[in-house]
Design a protein around this motif. Structure first.
Motif, short mmCIF file in Angstrom:
data_model
loop_
_atom_site.label_atom_id
_atom_site.label_comp_id
_atom_site.label_asym_id
_atom_site.label_seq_id
_atom_site.Cartn_x
_atom_site.Cartn_y
_atom_site.Cartn_z
N PHE A 66 0.38 -1.22 0.08
CA PHE A 66 -0.38 0.15 -0.12
C PHE A 66 0.69 1.64 -0.11
O PHE A 66 0.29 2.33 -0.44
N TYR A 67 1.58 1.29 0.54
CA TYR A 67 2.83 2.21 0.08
C TYR A 67 3.05 3.01 -0.65
O TYR A 67 4.21 3.69 -1.01
N ILE A 68 3.02 1.74 -1.98
CA ILE A 68 3.14 2.23 -3.07
C ILE A 68 2.89 3.49 -3.36
O ILE A 68 3.20 4.39 -4.04
N PHE A 69 1.83 3.68 -2.54
CA PHE A 69 0.92 5.02 -3.17
C PHE A 69 1.64 6.38 -2.58
O PHE A 69 1.49 7.61 -3.65
N ILE A 70 2.63 6.55 -1.58
CA ILE A 70 3.65 7.05 -1.04
C ILE A 70 4.90 6.73 -1.30
O ILE A 70 5.47 8.18 -2.02
N LEU A 104 10.29 -1.90 0.99
CA LEU A 104 10.80 -2.29 2.35
C LEU A 104 12.11 -0.97 2.49
O LEU A 104 12.10 -1.01 4.33
N ILE A 105 12.55 -0.13 2.32
CA ILE A 105 13.03 1.69 2.32
C ILE A 105 12.84 2.14 3.14
O ILE A 105 12.89 2.49 4.60
N TYR A 106 11.18 2.16 2.95
CA TYR A 106 10.05 3.21 3.23
C TYR A 106 9.96 2.56 4.50
O TYR A 106 9.20 2.83 5.39
N THR A 107 9.54 1.69 3.95
CA THR A 107 9.19 0.60 5.00
C THR A 107 9.41 0.72 6.60
O THR A 107 9.43 1.35 7.37
N SER A 108 10.94 0.72 6.44
CA SER A 108 11.80 0.18 8.04
C SER A 108 12.48 1.54 8.10
O SER A 108 12.28 1.60 9.24
N PHE A 109 12.22 2.41 7.14
CA PHE A 109 12.02 4.02 7.89
C PHE A 109 10.79 4.63 8.74
O PHE A 109 11.13 5.03 9.90
N ARG A 110 9.50 4.28 8.58
CA ARG A 110 8.16 4.35 8.78
C ARG A 110 8.42 2.90 10.15
O ARG A 110 7.93 3.89 11.46
#
Length: 409
Positions: A66-70, A104-110
């Protein structure tokens, strides 16, 4: 007290990253830092860790599509797409990898941003997406980020079109990079133009047991061990072919070979062994995946003479260090940093191609040596590890580097 978060793939859960089992003992003994383990994957049984080391399972996550939209609004993602196009590394495969790694990078950051640990420094065991997530966090918090680099996370030539997702975008943002050897340092500086003043050479280390027994080789039987995942890059098939060739060259040589490790190719390798090693003079066994403690116990009790590595890519294999610390003579290719561990005095450093003939010739050379020559080679293997890959020295130095980066006195 400063807080340090150690980012891992699995450790202390499941299998893999066995080398951390030694290192974590030293993190548990130091008194100047509060240390937490932050594994990305918490599946499997938990291995023991020192009481003072906190296990933080809150960092564990799976990819969130779902983070693809971010992601499409993140500047680091568009920088990567521009790099793929400008460097002519664009392909469907690499584009998909860029999207997946970006998520994966963005999820890790969050996850790190929400994490309650609030670490002052993140020490990543791999230069991978979770360390890039920590580097993104640096834009929002005053933190330090260090990473180790081994083999798969360092050498671009291992990947399609020499593309490692986001590596060139993030690599110069680390406060320090810990490498295993001088050859790795030379590669990092020449390939990525990384500031060599921020590179520290900290080899992995193994426990040196002063009571390890030096057993003489049985002239009637040679005992060989190999340790690796059963995957293509490890080229275990070459070991099988080499043993087959030894049997053809010298049918009277009796060989016992044990392989430790599991993987997708295990069934194929067992079938190959059944076809090619069908002789009374060669006994073999695929032992599968075992814990590091069981592996070390088995290496000690079985009194192996040789350990063979026939891989296409390595850093400096801990499996070689651990075996050499128990007087096992190594046969390994000149790849990665292996040349810093294996030489003519303590073993057999064969070409980077690790040809079947080279492996078989090395085994036969060892067999044909006089007993006193074999003994000297075993002693040299032990002393090489004791002097250069001693966990007491190397991991103490690692902790001192982390303390210096944090300004701990």
């Amino acid at each position: 007290m400063n807080k340090v978060g150690i980012l891992t793939t699995n450790y202390p859960y499941g299998v893999g990253e066995q080398f951390l089992e030694q290192e974590i003992l030293f993190w548990g003994e130091q008194t100047s830092l509060e240390v937490s383990l932050l594994p990305y994957n918490c599946k499997g049984s938990q291995r023991p860790v020192p009481a003072k080391v906190i296990i933080n399972k809150d960092f564990s996550f799976s990819i969130n599509y779902f983070y693809i939209f971010i992601l499409i609004f993140q500047s680091f993602f568009w920088k990567e797409l521009f790099y793929l196009i400008s460097s002519k590394k664009i392909s469907i495969v690499n584009l998909m990898r860029a999207v997946k790694f970006g998520l994966l990078i963005y999820t890790s950051f969050r996850k790190l941003k929400k994490n309650n640990s609030s670490c002052d420094l993140y020490y990543s065991y791999w230069s991978d997406f979770f360390s890039y997530g920590a580097l993104l966090l640096k834009k929002h918090k005053s933190i330090k980020v260090l990473t180790r680099m081994h083999g798969y996370d360092l050498y671009e030539n291992l990947y399609e079109k020499n593309y490692m997702p986001y590596k060139r975008q993030f690599i110069n943002k680390y406060d320090a990079i810990l490498l295993l050897s001088d050859s790795a340092k030379q590669y990092l500086v020449s390939s990525f133009n990384y500031d060599q003043n921020k590179i520290k050479i900290i080899p992995l280390g193994v426990f040196i047991n002063k009571d390890s027994a030096l057993n003489l080789t049985n002239k009637n039987t040679i005992k060989i061990v190999s340790v690796s995942n059963c995957i293509q890059v490890k080229r275990i098939d070459k070991i099988i072919d080499a043993l087959c060739l030894i049997n053809k060259k010298n049918p009277d040589v009796k060989i016992i070979w044990h392989h430790y490790g599991n993987g997708i190719l295990r069934g194929d390798l067992e079938n190959q062994a059944r076809r090619k090693l069908n002789t009374q003079y060669i006994s073999y066994s695929f032992k599968g995946q075992v814990s590091n403690s069981v592996l070390q116990k088995n290496i000690s009790e079985n009194s192996y003479d040789l350990i063979i590595n026939s891989s296409e890519s390595e850093g400096i294999p801990v499996s070689l260090m651990e075996a050499m610390s128990k007087y096992v003579v190594p046969i390994a290719p000149n790849i990665g940093g292996i040349k810093h561990l294996v030489d003519r005095k303590n073993g057999y450093l064969i070409s980077s191609a690790a040809k079947v003939e080279e492996i078989s010739d090395a085994v036969l050379d060892y067999i044909y040596k006089q007993s006193d020559e074999q003994q000297l080679q075993k002693i040299s293997a032990y002393h090489k590890v004791k002097e250069s890959y001693n966990s007491q020295i190397n991991y103490t130095n690692l902790i001192k580097i982390v303390e210096r980066v944090l300004g701990v006195k």
